[in-house]
Design an enzyme around this catalytic site. Structure first.
Site, PDB file in Angstrom:
ATOM      1  N   ASP A 101       2.051  -5.536  -2.685  1.00 53.14           N
ATOM      2  CA  ASP A 101       0.776  -5.122  -3.289  1.00 53.14           C
ATOM      3  C   ASP A 101      -0.348  -6.054  -2.841  1.00 53.14           C
ATOM      4  OD1 ASP A 101      -0.934  -3.628  -4.814  1.00 53.14           O
ATOM      5  OD2 ASP A 101      -0.317  -4.489  -6.737  1.00 53.14           O
ATOM      6  N   LEU A 117      22.026  -7.882   7.645  1.00 52.33           N
ATOM      7  CA  LEU A 117      21.027  -7.589   6.605  1.00 52.33           C
ATOM      8  C   LEU A 117      20.799  -6.086   6.551  1.00 52.33           C
ATOM      9  CD1 LEU A 117      18.615  -8.684   4.771  1.00 52.33           C
ATOM     10  CD2 LEU A 117      17.213  -8.548   6.824  1.00 52.33           C
ATOM     11  N   HIS A 168      -3.429  -2.921   5.417  1.00 54.78           N
ATOM     12  CA  HIS A 168      -2.054  -2.429   5.582  1.00 54.78           C
ATOM     13  C   HIS A 168      -1.453  -2.933   6.888  1.00 54.78           C
ATOM     14  CE1 HIS A 168      -2.440  -0.185   1.986  1.00 54.78           C
ATOM     15  NE2 HIS A 168      -3.263   0.739   2.459  1.00 54.78           N
TER      16      HIS A 168
HETATM   17  C1  FPP Z   1      -0.121  -1.654  -1.735  1.00 52.99           C
HETATM   18  O1  FPP Z   1      -1.333  -2.354  -1.561  1.00 52.99           O
HETATM   19  C2  FPP Z   1       0.441  -1.376  -0.433  1.00 52.99           C
HETATM   20  C3  FPP Z   1       0.770  -0.135   0.030  1.00 52.99           C
HETATM   21  C4  FPP Z   1       0.603   1.103  -0.759  1.00 52.99           C
HETATM   22  C5  FPP Z   1       1.306   0.026   1.387  1.00 52.99           C
HETATM   23  C6  FPP Z   1       2.240  -1.047   1.824  1.00 52.99           C
HETATM   24  C7  FPP Z   1       2.562  -0.844   3.242  1.00 52.99           C
HETATM   25  C8  FPP Z   1       2.674  -1.820   4.159  1.00 52.99           C
HETATM   26  C9  FPP Z   1       2.612  -3.258   3.872  1.00 52.99           C
HETATM   27  C10 FPP Z   1       2.986  -1.437   5.540  1.00 52.99           C
HETATM   28  C11 FPP Z   1       4.453  -1.397   5.592  1.00 52.99           C
HETATM   29  C12 FPP Z   1       4.917  -0.779   6.806  1.00 52.99           C
HETATM   30  C13 FPP Z   1       6.178  -0.339   6.929  1.00 52.99           C
HETATM   31  C14 FPP Z   1       6.648   0.148   8.222  1.00 52.99           C
HETATM   32  C15 FPP Z   1       7.107  -0.288   5.787  1.00 52.99           C
HETATM   33  P1  FPP Z   1      -2.641  -1.676  -2.096  1.00 52.99           P
HETATM   34  O2  FPP Z   1      -3.214  -0.845  -1.025  1.00 52.99           O
HETATM   35  O3  FPP Z   1      -2.351  -0.947  -3.355  1.00 52.99           O
HETATM   36  O4  FPP Z   1      -3.546  -2.913  -2.375  1.00 52.99           O
HETATM   37  P2  FPP Z   1      -4.678  -3.011  -3.498  1.00 52.99           P
HETATM   38  O5  FPP Z   1      -3.970  -2.855  -4.820  1.00 52.99           O
HETATM   39  O6  FPP Z   1      -5.237  -4.366  -3.287  1.00 52.99           O
HETATM   40  O7  FPP Z   1      -5.649  -1.911  -3.230  1.00 52.99           O
END
Ligand code: FPP
Length: 233
Positions: free
Chosen positions: A16, A127, A33
């Site tokens: 997050d 893993l 992201h």
């Molecule tokens: C939450 O942060 C994050 C997500 C919904 C996406 C997470 C995805 C990645 C880290 C990329 C992963 C890639 C692969 C291949 C698995 P948010 O956008 O809700 O953050 P915020 O709460 O600060 O807005």
């Protein structure tokens, strides 16, 4: 490795804070992201080095479809990029890639790449790297119940009967669930499986979560006493 050898067998992370990380830098959310994905690549190596056997991450929930279409499309592309370009690195670490979640609504091309990545890495044994994409804990329980009913089980059914119908029945429950970026909730992640998980929350946004933060979380976990509803040993 941390000093204390009580390491979680299954570590789960709620990734997050990518959006807030980007906002703080005046960048578009998708850049957050992307930074989050780079951090995840490092984390697979670090987690393996710690001797953790199962590593799952909440990358896209059944509720994330409610985000603006641009962001959803961008995330799907990012998942596709990862599967095209990074699977060899994961395999070289001895990691097997697995997906957990509903297959409906995901783009056909992505589904093909997911299937390929699972097949390509299926013999790796160091893993299990589990990507929860289009995953929701309530959806998983519902899907398991429906699949169980369809199998015409003997009544009364047991917890073990139901568990056999979960998405990844062989994966042990998460021992430790980390959530970054300051929110203190589970958000529909591993609902059934988290009954006795330990939680660790940090204010750090996911793209800033590094080796030192991981070690801190693992040291905290190592100092906890897990009683599973029993008494102090
Ligand atoms: C939450 O942060 C994050 C997500 C919904 C996406 C997470 C995805 C990645 C880290 C990329 C992963 C890639 C692969 C291949 C698995 P948010 O956008 O809700 O953050 P915020 O709460 O600060 O807005």
């Amino acid at each position: 490795m941390t000093d204390n050898n009580r390491i979680p067998k299954h570590l789960a992370i709620i990734l997050d804070g990518n959006g807030r990380w980007a906002k703080r830098r005046n960048l578009p959310r998708l850049m957050g992201h992307r930074a989050g994905l780079r951090k995840l690549e490092d984390m697979v190596r670090l987690v393996k080095r710690e001797g953790i056997r199962y590593f799952s991450v909440y990358a896209f929930s059944t509720e994330n479809w409610n985000r603006p279409i641009m962001e959803v499309t961008g995330l799907m592309r990012l998942f596709g990029y990862y599967l095209r370009r990074k699977v060899d690195e994961v395999k070289a670490e001895g990691a097997r890639i697995r997906f957990c979640g509903r297959k409906d609504r995901l783009p056909e091309e992505l589904l093909r790449q997911m299937q390929w990545a699972e097949d390509y890495t299926k013999d790796e044994k160091i893993l299990d790297f589990i990507l929860c994409i289009n995953y929701g804990g309530r959806a998983e329980i519902l899907d398991a119940v429906n699949s169980l009913i369809a199998s015409n089980p003997q009544s009364p059914v047991t917890e073990d009967d139901l568990r056999k119908h979960f998405y990844l029945p062989d994966v042990p429950d998460p021992d430790l669930i980390i959530r970054t970026s300051g929110e203190l909730r589970l958000s529909n992640f591993w609902l059934w499986e988290s009954a006795y998980s330990e939680y660790y929350f940090t204010d750090i946004h996911w793209p800033d979560f590094d080796e030192a933060e991981l070690k801190k979380a693992l040291a905290d976990y190592a100092g906890r006493e897990r009683r599973y509803g029993g008494l102090k040993s």
